[in-house]
Design a protein around this motif. Structure first.
Motif, PDB file in Angstrom:
ATOM      1  N   GLU A  67       0.815  -1.308  -0.222  1.00  0.00           N
ATOM      2  CA  GLU A  67       0.116  -0.035   0.086  1.00  0.00           C
ATOM      3  C   GLU A  67       0.915   0.924   0.033  1.00  0.00           C
ATOM      4  OE1 GLU A  67      -3.126   0.162   2.901  1.00  0.00           O
ATOM      5  OE2 GLU A  67      -4.178  -1.774   2.130  1.00  0.00           O
ATOM      6  N   TYR A  68       0.551   1.937  -0.860  1.00  0.00           N
ATOM      7  CA  TYR A  68       1.140   3.448  -0.703  1.00  0.00           C
ATOM      8  C   TYR A  68       0.286   4.593  -0.568  1.00  0.00           C
ATOM      9  CZ  TYR A  68       3.475   7.635  -3.049  1.00  0.00           C
ATOM     10  OH  TYR A  68       4.109   8.584  -2.944  1.00  0.00           O
ATOM     11  N   LYS A  69       0.318   5.451   0.230  1.00  0.00           N
ATOM     12  CA  LYS A  69      -0.610   6.535   0.617  1.00  0.00           C
ATOM     13  C   LYS A  69       0.059   7.896   0.059  1.00  0.00           C
ATOM     14  CE  LYS A  69      -1.899   4.372   5.100  1.00  0.00           C
ATOM     15  NZ  LYS A  69      -2.018   4.158   6.395  1.00  0.00           N
ATOM     16  N   GLU A  70      -0.803   8.632  -0.758  1.00  0.00           N
ATOM     17  CA  GLU A  70      -0.481   9.534  -1.457  1.00  0.00           C
ATOM     18  C   GLU A  70      -0.945  10.731  -0.473  1.00  0.00           C
ATOM     19  OE1 GLU A  70      -1.416  11.505  -5.707  1.00  0.00           O
ATOM     20  OE2 GLU A  70      -2.610  10.096  -5.103  1.00  0.00           O
ATOM     21  N   GLU A  90      -4.319  12.757  -0.558  1.00  0.00           N
ATOM     22  CA  GLU A  90      -5.613  11.822  -1.164  1.00  0.00           C
ATOM     23  C   GLU A  90      -6.098  10.914  -0.019  1.00  0.00           C
ATOM     24  OE1 GLU A  90      -8.442  10.558  -2.417  1.00  0.00           O
ATOM     25  OE2 GLU A  90      -7.193  11.290  -4.392  1.00  0.00           O
ATOM     26  N   ASN A  91      -7.165  11.208   0.556  1.00  0.00           N
ATOM     27  CA  ASN A  91      -7.541  10.595   1.854  1.00  0.00           C
ATOM     28  C   ASN A  91      -9.038   9.897   1.339  1.00  0.00           C
ATOM     29  OD1 ASN A  91      -6.046  11.865   3.333  1.00  0.00           O
ATOM     30  ND2 ASN A  91      -7.329  13.739   3.359  1.00  0.00           N
ATOM     31  N   ARG A  92      -9.159   9.659   0.189  1.00  0.00           N
ATOM     32  CA  ARG A  92     -10.418   8.665  -0.339  1.00  0.00           C
ATOM     33  C   ARG A  92      -9.740   7.196  -0.472  1.00  0.00           C
ATOM     34  NH1 ARG A  92     -12.315  11.033  -5.519  1.00  0.00           N
ATOM     35  NH2 ARG A  92      -9.981  11.209  -6.006  1.00  0.00           N
ATOM     36  N   PHE A  93      -8.653   7.166  -0.598  1.00  0.00           N
ATOM     37  CA  PHE A  93      -7.890   5.573  -1.022  1.00  0.00           C
ATOM     38  C   PHE A  93      -6.556   5.519  -0.934  1.00  0.00           C
ATOM     39  CE2 PHE A  93      -7.970   7.992  -5.099  1.00  0.00           C
ATOM     40  CZ  PHE A  93      -6.917   7.604  -5.642  1.00  0.00           C
TER      41      PHE A  93
END
Length: 147
Positions: free
Chosen positions: A41-44, A47-50
């Motif tokens: 998983e990579y958190k951008e 971007e909080n939706r996915f």
């Protein structure tokens, strides 16, 4: 035009390259022919939706073979050389799905299989059942070949 019918799942053989015993190809069940990706998983930022899910590497399940116990088996001997003597000799094997004429429909070529676990069913004097041995193998990967 002929309608397509999916093949039956009960007519197959498991071929170990080292075994010349005709009974070593017969198994009651074969399971574990599956592949999936480990995902990272990579958190951008912002971007909080996915979260992005990126494929990392493939993962293959252990292969589980079950059959009525054989008293003479080259596959059993191969298993027990690994467990008793720690003599691990990886082997390739084929799982061949057959049509009604005994011709190959699809072959799963399993690479670099090694014994992982061997188990025999419970012996019970109050039941009238076959002795089933379960052979579990780890392997690197499989490829699929049609006909």
């Amino acid at each position: 035009m002929v309608d397509y019918y999916p093949p039956w799942g009960f007519y197959y053989r498991v071929e170990f390259g080292f075994s010349k015993n005709k009974d070593d190809v017969r198994f009651q069940t074969v399971s574990g022919l599956s592949v999936e990706y480990d995902m990272e998983e990579y958190k951008e930022g912002g971007e909080n939706r996915f979260t992005h899910k990126l494929p990392v590497r493939t993962k293959y399940a252990d292969l589980v073979l079950k059959r009525g116990m054989l008293t003479k088996s080259e596959v059993f001997d191969w298993f027990f050389r690994a467990f008793r003597d720690r003599d691990f000799k990886p082997t390739d094997l084929n799982i061949v799905l057959l049509n009604e004429k005994g011709e190959p429909l699809r072959t799963w070529k399993v690479a670099h299989a090694v014994p992982r676990k061997w188990q025999v069913s419970d012996l019970n004097a109050s039941e009238n059942s076959l002795v089933i041995e379960t052979l579990e193998l780890s392997y690197r990967y499989f490829t699929v070949q049609d006909r």
